[in-house]
Design a protein around this motif. Structure first.
Motif, PDB file in Angstrom:
ATOM      1  N   THR A 144       0.828  -1.205   0.000  1.00 42.84           N
ATOM      2  CA  THR A 144       0.000   0.000   0.000  1.00 42.84           C
ATOM      3  C   THR A 144       0.864   1.258   0.000  1.00 42.84           C
ATOM      4  OG1 THR A 144      -1.789  -1.136   1.152  1.00 42.84           O
ATOM      5  CG2 THR A 144      -1.770   1.266   1.288  1.00 42.84           C
ATOM      6  N   MET A 145       1.891   1.283   0.819  1.00 40.84           N
ATOM      7  CA  MET A 145       2.766   2.455   0.873  1.00 40.84           C
ATOM      8  C   MET A 145       3.516   2.653  -0.441  1.00 40.84           C
ATOM      9  SD  MET A 145       1.999   3.842   3.646  1.00 40.84           S
ATOM     10  CE  MET A 145       3.176   5.167   3.570  1.00 40.84           C
ATOM     11  N   LYS A 146       3.912   1.566  -1.069  1.00 46.24           N
ATOM     12  CA  LYS A 146       4.606   1.673  -2.358  1.00 46.24           C
ATOM     13  C   LYS A 146       3.670   2.252  -3.415  1.00 46.24           C
ATOM     14  CE  LYS A 146       7.399  -0.860  -5.637  1.00 46.24           C
ATOM     15  NZ  LYS A 146       8.128  -2.084  -5.918  1.00 46.24           N
ATOM     16  N   VAL A 147       2.418   1.767  -3.446  1.00 53.84           N
ATOM     17  CA  VAL A 147       1.433   2.282  -4.399  1.00 53.84           C
ATOM     18  C   VAL A 147       1.199   3.764  -4.153  1.00 53.84           C
ATOM     19  CG1 VAL A 147      -1.025   2.198  -5.025  1.00 53.84           C
ATOM     20  CG2 VAL A 147       0.288   0.078  -4.850  1.00 53.84           C
ATOM     21  N   LEU A 148       0.988   4.135  -2.896  1.00 50.97           N
ATOM     22  CA  LEU A 148       0.761   5.548  -2.582  1.00 50.97           C
ATOM     23  C   LEU A 148       1.952   6.411  -2.975  1.00 50.97           C
ATOM     24  CD1 LEU A 148      -1.010   5.282   0.889  1.00 50.97           C
ATOM     25  CD2 LEU A 148      -2.010   6.074  -1.256  1.00 50.97           C
ATOM     26  N   GLY A 149       3.163   5.907  -2.719  1.00 46.96           N
ATOM     27  CA  GLY A 149       4.369   6.652  -3.090  1.00 46.96           C
ATOM     28  C   GLY A 149       4.471   6.856  -4.586  1.00 46.96           C
ATOM     29  N   ASN A 150       4.200   5.793  -5.356  1.00 46.36           N
ATOM     30  CA  ASN A 150       4.254   5.901  -6.808  1.00 46.36           C
ATOM     31  C   ASN A 150       3.212   6.889  -7.322  1.00 46.36           C
ATOM     32  OD1 ASN A 150       6.311   4.018  -6.978  1.00 46.36           O
ATOM     33  ND2 ASN A 150       4.963   2.314  -7.425  1.00 46.36           N
ATOM     34  N   CYS A 151       2.008   6.818  -6.777  1.00 43.94           N
ATOM     35  CA  CYS A 151       0.950   7.728  -7.206  1.00 43.94           C
ATOM     36  C   CYS A 151       1.263   9.167  -6.790  1.00 43.94           C
ATOM     37  CB  CYS A 151      -0.402   7.280  -6.654  1.00 43.94           C
ATOM     38  SG  CYS A 151      -0.999   5.748  -7.417  1.00 43.94           S
ATOM     39  N   PHE A 152       1.820   9.342  -5.615  1.00 40.34           N
ATOM     40  CA  PHE A 152       2.192  10.690  -5.162  1.00 40.34           C
ATOM     41  C   PHE A 152       3.212  11.291  -6.114  1.00 40.34           C
ATOM     42  CE2 PHE A 152       4.499  13.833  -2.712  1.00 40.34           C
ATOM     43  CZ  PHE A 152       3.476  14.508  -2.048  1.00 40.34           C
ATOM     44  N   GLU A 153       4.233  10.522  -6.472  1.00 39.85           N
ATOM     45  CA  GLU A 153       5.260  11.022  -7.396  1.00 39.85           C
ATOM     46  C   GLU A 153       4.661  11.371  -8.755  1.00 39.85           C
ATOM     47  OE1 GLU A 153       8.593   8.383  -7.675  1.00 39.85           O
ATOM     48  OE2 GLU A 153       8.959   8.442  -5.514  1.00 39.85           O
ATOM     49  N   LYS A 154       3.699  10.571  -9.210  1.00 40.10           N
ATOM     50  CA  LYS A 154       3.058  10.811 -10.501  1.00 40.10           C
ATOM     51  C   LYS A 154       2.183  12.056 -10.473  1.00 40.10           C
ATOM     52  CE  LYS A 154      -0.363   8.922 -13.589  1.00 40.10           C
ATOM     53  NZ  LYS A 154      -1.634   8.290 -13.557  1.00 40.10           N
ATOM     54  N   CYS A 155       1.496  12.274  -9.354  1.00 38.68           N
ATOM     55  CA  CYS A 155       0.451  13.300  -9.294  1.00 38.68           C
ATOM     56  C   CYS A 155       0.893  14.646  -8.721  1.00 38.68           C
ATOM     57  CB  CYS A 155      -0.727  12.780  -8.466  1.00 38.68           C
ATOM     58  SG  CYS A 155      -1.537  11.345  -9.207  1.00 38.68           S
TER      59      CYS A 155
END
Length: 102
Positions: free
Chosen positions: A47-58
């Motif tokens: 979950t943290m990895k997904v959130l991190g990837n999405c944060f970097e993208k957005c």
């Protein structure tokens, strides 16, 4: 959603543990509890990895707060990734059932 797969592995071990000499029920329970905890931790890590990837993208440059569009982007991104993961888990489970049926 890797957690259900690990939890399934824990329940699959139950007959093997029961067949072992000298292993108490408390040892079995403790081992199952540790496997469940490991599953939870793995799920949180994903979950943290997904959130991190999405944060970097957005989020271009982080500020004091997130704009509405950044929040919406992160929400949509995480939902797509979690939906994809659930789809893949279901496909894997179906493939395993078919393989067992052979």
């Amino acid at each position: 959603l890797a957690a259900p797969l690990i939890a399934t592995k824990a329940s699959a071990l139950r007959p093997h543990f029961a067949a072992m000499d000298g292993v108490s029920q408390s040892d079995i329970d403790r081992t199952q509890g540790l496997l469940q905890l490991q599953a939870i931790m793995q799920g949180q890590k994903i979950t943290m990895k997904v959130l991190g990837n999405c944060f970097e993208k957005c989020v271009g440059t982080p500020g004091d707060s997130l704009s509405y569009s950044e929040q919406t982007c992160i929400w949509n991104c995480t939902q797509r990734l979690f939906d994809s993961e659930q789809f893949l888990v279901r496909r894997l489970q179906e493939a395993q059932k078919q393989k067992q049926g052979m």
